[in-house]
Write a protein that holds these residues in place. Structure first.
Motif, PDB file in Angstrom:
ATOM      1  N   ASN A   1      42.084 -83.710 -71.057  1.00  0.00           N
ATOM      2  CA  ASN A   1      41.754 -82.930 -69.862  1.00  0.00           C
ATOM      3  C   ASN A   1      41.246 -81.549 -70.282  1.00  0.00           C
ATOM      4  N   ASP A   2      40.793 -80.760 -69.315  1.00  0.00           N
ATOM      5  CA  ASP A   2      40.194 -79.455 -69.618  1.00  0.00           C
ATOM      6  C   ASP A   2      41.174 -78.497 -70.282  1.00  0.00           C
ATOM      7  N   VAL A   3      42.420 -78.477 -69.833  1.00  0.00           N
ATOM      8  CA  VAL A   3      43.418 -77.564 -70.402  1.00  0.00           C
ATOM      9  C   VAL A   3      43.673 -77.907 -71.866  1.00  0.00           C
ATOM     10  N   THR A   4      43.827 -79.189 -72.154  1.00  0.00           N
ATOM     11  CA  THR A   4      44.056 -79.625 -73.537  1.00  0.00           C
ATOM     12  C   THR A   4      42.839 -79.328 -74.401  1.00  0.00           C
ATOM     13  N   ALA A   5      41.648 -79.574 -73.879  1.00  0.00           N
ATOM     14  CA  ALA A   5      40.426 -79.312 -74.640  1.00  0.00           C
ATOM     15  C   ALA A   5      40.316 -77.829 -74.996  1.00  0.00           C
ATOM     16  N   GLU A   6      40.633 -76.951 -74.052  1.00  0.00           N
ATOM     17  CA  GLU A   6      40.581 -75.510 -74.325  1.00  0.00           C
ATOM     18  C   GLU A   6      41.606 -75.117 -75.379  1.00  0.00           C
ATOM     19  N   ARG A   7      42.791 -75.696 -75.305  1.00  0.00           N
ATOM     20  CA  ARG A   7      43.823 -75.397 -76.297  1.00  0.00           C
ATOM     21  C   ARG A   7      43.372 -75.842 -77.693  1.00  0.00           C
ATOM     22  N   LEU A   8      42.824 -77.046 -77.790  1.00  0.00           N
ATOM     23  CA  LEU A   8      42.348 -77.545 -79.080  1.00  0.00           C
ATOM     24  C   LEU A   8      41.179 -76.722 -79.594  1.00  0.00           C
ATOM     25  N   GLU A   9      40.295 -76.302 -78.701  1.00  0.00           N
ATOM     26  CA  GLU A   9      39.186 -75.464 -79.122  1.00  0.00           C
ATOM     27  C   GLU A   9      39.695 -74.149 -79.711  1.00  0.00           C
ATOM     28  N   GLY A  10      40.761 -73.618 -79.140  1.00  0.00           N
ATOM     29  CA  GLY A  10      41.372 -72.405 -79.688  1.00  0.00           C
ATOM     30  C   GLY A  10      41.879 -72.613 -81.099  1.00  0.00           C
ATOM     31  N   TYR A  11      42.511 -73.744 -81.348  1.00  0.00           N
ATOM     32  CA  TYR A  11      42.996 -74.052 -82.707  1.00  0.00           C
ATOM     33  C   TYR A  11      41.821 -74.148 -83.677  1.00  0.00           C
ATOM     34  N   PHE A  12      40.738 -74.789 -83.236  1.00  0.00           N
ATOM     35  CA  PHE A  12      39.528 -74.903 -84.046  1.00  0.00           C
ATOM     36  C   PHE A  12      38.962 -73.522 -84.358  1.00  0.00           C
ATOM     37  N   ARG A  13      38.863 -72.677 -83.343  1.00  0.00           N
ATOM     38  CA  ARG A  13      38.246 -71.348 -83.491  1.00  0.00           C
ATOM     39  C   ARG A  13      39.027 -70.434 -84.431  1.00  0.00           C
ATOM     40  N   VAL A  14      40.370 -70.580 -84.477  1.00  0.00           N
ATOM     41  CA  VAL A  14      41.144 -69.728 -85.384  1.00  0.00           C
ATOM     42  C   VAL A  14      41.207 -70.301 -86.793  1.00  0.00           C
TER      43      VAL A  14
ATOM     44  N   LEU B   1      42.352 -73.515 -87.852  1.00  0.00           N
ATOM     45  CA  LEU B   1      43.325 -74.529 -88.247  1.00  0.00           C
ATOM     46  C   LEU B   1      42.612 -75.811 -88.644  1.00  0.00           C
ATOM     47  N   THR B   2      43.174 -76.525 -89.590  1.00  0.00           N
ATOM     48  CA  THR B   2      42.656 -77.852 -89.903  1.00  0.00           C
ATOM     49  C   THR B   2      43.071 -78.787 -88.770  1.00  0.00           C
ATOM     50  N   PRO B   3      42.444 -79.951 -88.661  1.00  0.00           N
ATOM     51  CA  PRO B   3      42.886 -80.896 -87.638  1.00  0.00           C
ATOM     52  C   PRO B   3      44.375 -81.269 -87.763  1.00  0.00           C
ATOM     53  N   ALA B   4      44.876 -81.429 -88.982  1.00  0.00           N
ATOM     54  CA  ALA B   4      46.295 -81.744 -89.178  1.00  0.00           C
ATOM     55  C   ALA B   4      47.172 -80.581 -88.711  1.00  0.00           C
ATOM     56  N   GLU B   5      46.778 -79.352 -89.028  1.00  0.00           N
ATOM     57  CA  GLU B   5      47.531 -78.183 -88.563  1.00  0.00           C
ATOM     58  C   GLU B   5      47.479 -78.076 -87.042  1.00  0.00           C
ATOM     59  N   GLY B   6      46.317 -78.398 -86.468  1.00  0.00           N
ATOM     60  CA  GLY B   6      46.180 -78.372 -85.017  1.00  0.00           C
ATOM     61  C   GLY B   6      47.078 -79.398 -84.347  1.00  0.00           C
ATOM     62  N   ALA B   7      47.200 -80.576 -84.937  1.00  0.00           N
ATOM     63  CA  ALA B   7      48.083 -81.607 -84.377  1.00  0.00           C
ATOM     64  C   ALA B   7      49.536 -81.162 -84.464  1.00  0.00           C
ATOM     65  N   GLU B   8      49.916 -80.577 -85.587  1.00  0.00           N
ATOM     66  CA  GLU B   8      51.283 -80.076 -85.736  1.00  0.00           C
ATOM     67  C   GLU B   8      51.568 -78.990 -84.701  1.00  0.00           C
ATOM     68  N   ALA B   9      50.604 -78.083 -84.503  1.00  0.00           N
ATOM     69  CA  ALA B   9      50.782 -77.011 -83.532  1.00  0.00           C
ATOM     70  C   ALA B   9      50.853 -77.571 -82.112  1.00  0.00           C
ATOM     71  N   PHE B  10      50.033 -78.552 -81.809  1.00  0.00           N
ATOM     72  CA  PHE B  10      49.982 -79.109 -80.466  1.00  0.00           C
ATOM     73  C   PHE B  10      51.253 -79.899 -80.124  1.00  0.00           C
TER      74      PHE B  10
END
Length: 69
Positions: free
Chosen positions: A40-53, A55-64
């Motif tokens: 959904n849009d909220v999740t996509a924005e959160r993931l985009e934030g992880y990408f922009r700072v 984080l690797t995809p694995a780090e983003g999954a751990e954070a999420f």
């Protein structure tokens, strides 16, 4: 911003799409989620934030999916 003309998306957007696919693959492989996953849009924005700072995809999954302290 340079554009990747082969995909029709700006390079940054192509990078984000690739990052999200790697994030999804990692999240499935370690059991954080099971397909299908509805983005959904909220999740996509959160993931985009992880990408922009940066984080690797694995780090983003751990954070999420990780427990907030």
């Amino acid at each position: 911003m340079a554009e990747n003309l082969s995909s029709g998306f700006p390079q940054d957007e192509s990078g984000l799409r690739a990052w999200m696919l790697a994030w999804y693959d990692h999240a499935v492989s370690v059991g954080f989620l099971s397909p299908p996953f509805i983005l959904n849009d909220v999740t996509a924005e959160r993931l985009e934030g992880y990408f922009r700072v940066g984080l690797t995809p694995a780090e983003g999954a751990e954070a999420f999916f990780g427990v907030a302290h």
